[in-house]
Write a protein that holds these residues in place. Structure first.
Motif, PDB file in Angstrom:
ATOM      1  N   THR A 138      32.425  62.235  46.034  1.00  0.00           N
ATOM      2  CA  THR A 138      31.020  62.320  46.407  1.00  0.00           C
ATOM      3  C   THR A 138      30.136  61.649  45.375  1.00  0.00           C
ATOM      4  O   THR A 138      30.041  62.177  44.269  1.00  0.00           O
ATOM      5  CB  THR A 138      30.577  63.791  46.563  1.00  0.00           C
ATOM      6  OG1 THR A 138      31.535  64.463  47.395  1.00  0.00           O
ATOM      7  CG2 THR A 138      29.202  63.887  47.197  1.00  0.00           C
ATOM      8  N   PRO A 139      29.514  60.529  45.657  1.00  0.00           N
ATOM      9  CA  PRO A 139      29.757  59.762  46.865  1.00  0.00           C
ATOM     10  C   PRO A 139      31.157  59.146  46.806  1.00  0.00           C
ATOM     11  O   PRO A 139      31.670  58.900  45.714  1.00  0.00           O
ATOM     12  CB  PRO A 139      28.668  58.683  46.825  1.00  0.00           C
ATOM     13  CG  PRO A 139      28.339  58.525  45.389  1.00  0.00           C
ATOM     14  CD  PRO A 139      28.530  59.884  44.787  1.00  0.00           C
ATOM     15  N   PRO A 140      31.769  58.898  47.944  1.00  0.00           N
ATOM     16  CA  PRO A 140      33.133  58.358  47.931  1.00  0.00           C
ATOM     17  C   PRO A 140      33.177  56.956  47.339  1.00  0.00           C
ATOM     18  O   PRO A 140      32.327  56.110  47.646  1.00  0.00           O
ATOM     19  CB  PRO A 140      33.529  58.359  49.409  1.00  0.00           C
ATOM     20  CG  PRO A 140      32.254  58.384  50.166  1.00  0.00           C
ATOM     21  CD  PRO A 140      31.268  59.113  49.313  1.00  0.00           C
ATOM     22  N   LYS A 141      34.170  56.752  46.483  1.00  0.00           N
ATOM     23  CA  LYS A 141      34.359  55.446  45.842  1.00  0.00           C
ATOM     24  C   LYS A 141      35.821  55.055  45.922  1.00  0.00           C
ATOM     25  O   LYS A 141      36.704  55.904  46.043  1.00  0.00           O
ATOM     26  CB  LYS A 141      33.937  55.504  44.373  1.00  0.00           C
ATOM     27  CG  LYS A 141      32.492  55.898  44.125  1.00  0.00           C
ATOM     28  CD  LYS A 141      32.140  55.743  42.644  1.00  0.00           C
ATOM     29  CE  LYS A 141      30.759  56.301  42.350  1.00  0.00           C
ATOM     30  NZ  LYS A 141      30.766  57.790  42.215  1.00  0.00           N
ATOM     31  N   VAL A 142      36.053  53.745  45.817  1.00  0.00           N
ATOM     32  CA  VAL A 142      37.407  53.198  45.834  1.00  0.00           C
ATOM     33  C   VAL A 142      37.539  52.157  44.734  1.00  0.00           C
ATOM     34  O   VAL A 142      36.541  51.653  44.199  1.00  0.00           O
ATOM     35  CB  VAL A 142      37.740  52.537  47.197  1.00  0.00           C
ATOM     36  CG1 VAL A 142      37.716  53.558  48.323  1.00  0.00           C
ATOM     37  CG2 VAL A 142      36.771  51.390  47.488  1.00  0.00           C
ATOM     38  N   ALA A 143      38.806  51.860  44.396  1.00  0.00           N
ATOM     39  CA  ALA A 143      39.120  50.794  43.445  1.00  0.00           C
ATOM     40  C   ALA A 143      40.150  49.885  44.085  1.00  0.00           C
ATOM     41  O   ALA A 143      41.035  50.350  44.815  1.00  0.00           O
ATOM     42  CB  ALA A 143      39.663  51.381  42.144  1.00  0.00           C
ATOM     43  N   VAL A 144      40.050  48.584  43.800  1.00  0.00           N
ATOM     44  CA  VAL A 144      41.007  47.615  44.351  1.00  0.00           C
ATOM     45  C   VAL A 144      41.143  46.453  43.374  1.00  0.00           C
ATOM     46  O   VAL A 144      40.168  46.069  42.719  1.00  0.00           O
ATOM     47  CB  VAL A 144      40.565  47.144  45.756  1.00  0.00           C
ATOM     48  CG1 VAL A 144      39.204  46.457  45.716  1.00  0.00           C
ATOM     49  CG2 VAL A 144      41.616  46.257  46.409  1.00  0.00           C
ATOM     50  N   VAL A 145      42.353  45.920  43.273  1.00  0.00           N
ATOM     51  CA  VAL A 145      42.626  44.796  42.379  1.00  0.00           C
ATOM     52  C   VAL A 145      42.534  43.497  43.185  1.00  0.00           C
ATOM     53  O   VAL A 145      43.205  43.353  44.208  1.00  0.00           O
ATOM     54  CB  VAL A 145      44.018  44.934  41.730  1.00  0.00           C
ATOM     55  CG1 VAL A 145      44.303  43.743  40.824  1.00  0.00           C
ATOM     56  CG2 VAL A 145      44.115  46.244  40.949  1.00  0.00           C
ATOM     57  N   LEU A 146      41.689  42.570  42.712  1.00  0.00           N
ATOM     58  CA  LEU A 146      41.444  41.297  43.412  1.00  0.00           C
ATOM     59  C   LEU A 146      41.637  40.150  42.439  1.00  0.00           C
ATOM     60  O   LEU A 146      40.817  39.948  41.538  1.00  0.00           O
ATOM     61  CB  LEU A 146      40.014  41.267  43.959  1.00  0.00           C
ATOM     62  CG  LEU A 146      39.596  42.372  44.930  1.00  0.00           C
ATOM     63  CD1 LEU A 146      38.099  42.293  45.198  1.00  0.00           C
ATOM     64  CD2 LEU A 146      40.384  42.276  46.233  1.00  0.00           C
ATOM     65  N   ASP A 147      42.694  39.389  42.648  1.00  0.00           N
ATOM     66  CA  ASP A 147      42.984  38.268  41.764  1.00  0.00           C
ATOM     67  C   ASP A 147      41.831  37.258  41.756  1.00  0.00           C
ATOM     68  O   ASP A 147      41.154  37.057  42.764  1.00  0.00           O
ATOM     69  CB  ASP A 147      44.275  37.586  42.235  1.00  0.00           C
ATOM     70  CG  ASP A 147      44.800  36.609  41.220  1.00  0.00           C
ATOM     71  OD1 ASP A 147      45.553  37.026  40.321  1.00  0.00           O
ATOM     72  OD2 ASP A 147      44.436  35.414  41.297  1.00  0.00           O
ATOM     73  N   LYS A 148      41.643  36.635  40.579  1.00  0.00           N
ATOM     74  CA  LYS A 148      40.540  35.669  40.431  1.00  0.00           C
ATOM     75  C   LYS A 148      40.666  34.496  41.377  1.00  0.00           C
ATOM     76  O   LYS A 148      39.687  33.855  41.711  1.00  0.00           O
ATOM     77  CB  LYS A 148      40.485  35.168  38.982  1.00  0.00           C
ATOM     78  CG  LYS A 148      40.010  36.216  37.988  1.00  0.00           C
ATOM     79  CD  LYS A 148      39.932  35.651  36.572  1.00  0.00           C
ATOM     80  CE  LYS A 148      39.427  36.730  35.610  1.00  0.00           C
ATOM     81  NZ  LYS A 148      40.347  37.894  35.513  1.00  0.00           N
TER      82      LYS A 148
END
Lengths: 191, 191
Positions: free
Chosen positions: A44-54
């Motif tokens: 709360t608030p909902p959050k996410v993480a993600v790996v994104l290559d350059k």
């Protein structure tokens, strides 16, 4: 059928560790990539993480547009999930009749890819240091959706449903597990 | 039997999104907690990310000792995985004869919990801003181990093995899926 998921339940769409499709749109350009490395980050608030290559075009679009979608692909689109992870959107259009189709997310305009069983529309939370040092992107979920054949009443229901609707879990090199059935066990007593 | 996993393959232990046990030791105190929110972060050197609530005793030990282990629990220890996630190590010893047992990891001394099918020994990469703002902890994997009944030749092999050795994937509220079988599909041709 796609139904809204309450934001206070949306992290459950990712709790079990599915591979996701990351999609984004900016200034008329759209793209989608596969990512095994994502997770919820807060309730709360909902959050996410993600790996994104350059090198990914999707990252470029997210940096420019500030929004993205994490879609949860099903077994039915395993081949698509593998394929969109195998080349760059800089080198070819991924939203074609033969490959992926999508419609704009109501909250962000970022693409909701057809064939997914859940979608989290996210607003990028800019954290330049970890984006540069670790390719790590954070987002706040502003809307969430799921296919009510497999996600209802705030949780997944895969048992007894066609196996093509199960989520994908990356092994390596384009190989995936499907999620299995619920585990039965006897909880440890407090006594 | 526990065998070393080459570091350039160790992110595959987490690719498919299992729930993990986070364990740590400092100055003679040990603790373990369950975490559904972890993921690989990089290949070389291998890195991981995990969310650790400020109230957890495990986080206190990691901040003090600088190392931790991510263990991948199997279906066989679903009840343990649920239970160690249900109370704080501040309120009771978790490594007891009746509950969890472990031996010190060769690389870090942090506990390798018995009944897991893989273990990643990690050195904390201090990032104070994201630790405080998001409870997000990063680590470099310095040694990795797996049960060779289910992880060999750099990948998981769950098909045909006793279901009690499958990984757990959190649904919500102490409910878990087991990982399923490998998905068969026809790759999309480049032509």
């Amino acid at each position: 059928m796609r139904q809204p998921v309450p934001l206070d339940r949306c992290t459950r769409l990712l709790n079990h560790g599915p591979t996701v499709l990351v999609s984004a749109e900016h200034d008329g350009r759209r793209n989608v990539m596969a990512a095994a490395w994502s997770m919820p980050l807060d309730f709360t608030p909902p959050k996410v993480a993600v790996v994104l290559d350059k090198q990914t075009f999707t990252r470029t679009l997210i940096e420019a547009g500030g929004t993205f979608v994490l879609g949860v692909p099903s077994v039915a689109i395993a081949a698509l999930t593998d394929h969109v992870g195998s080349f760059s959107g800089r080198d070819g259009e991924k939203f074609t009749a033969a490959l992926a189709s999508a419609e704009p997310g109501p909250a962000t305009g970022a693409p909701l890819v057809d064939g997914c069983i859940a979608w989290l529309e996210c607003r990028r939370l800019p954290e330049p240091h970890i984006e540069q040092a670790y390719d790590l992107f954070l987002g706040e979920v502003v809307a969430a959706w799921a296919d009510d054949r497999v996600f209802r009443d705030g949780r997944w229901h895969f048992d007894g449903v066609d196996d093509s609707l199960r989520s994908l879990h990356h092994i390596a090199g384009g190989h995936f597990f499907a999620i299995g059935n619920e585990v039965k066990y006897t909880p440890i007593s407090e006594d």
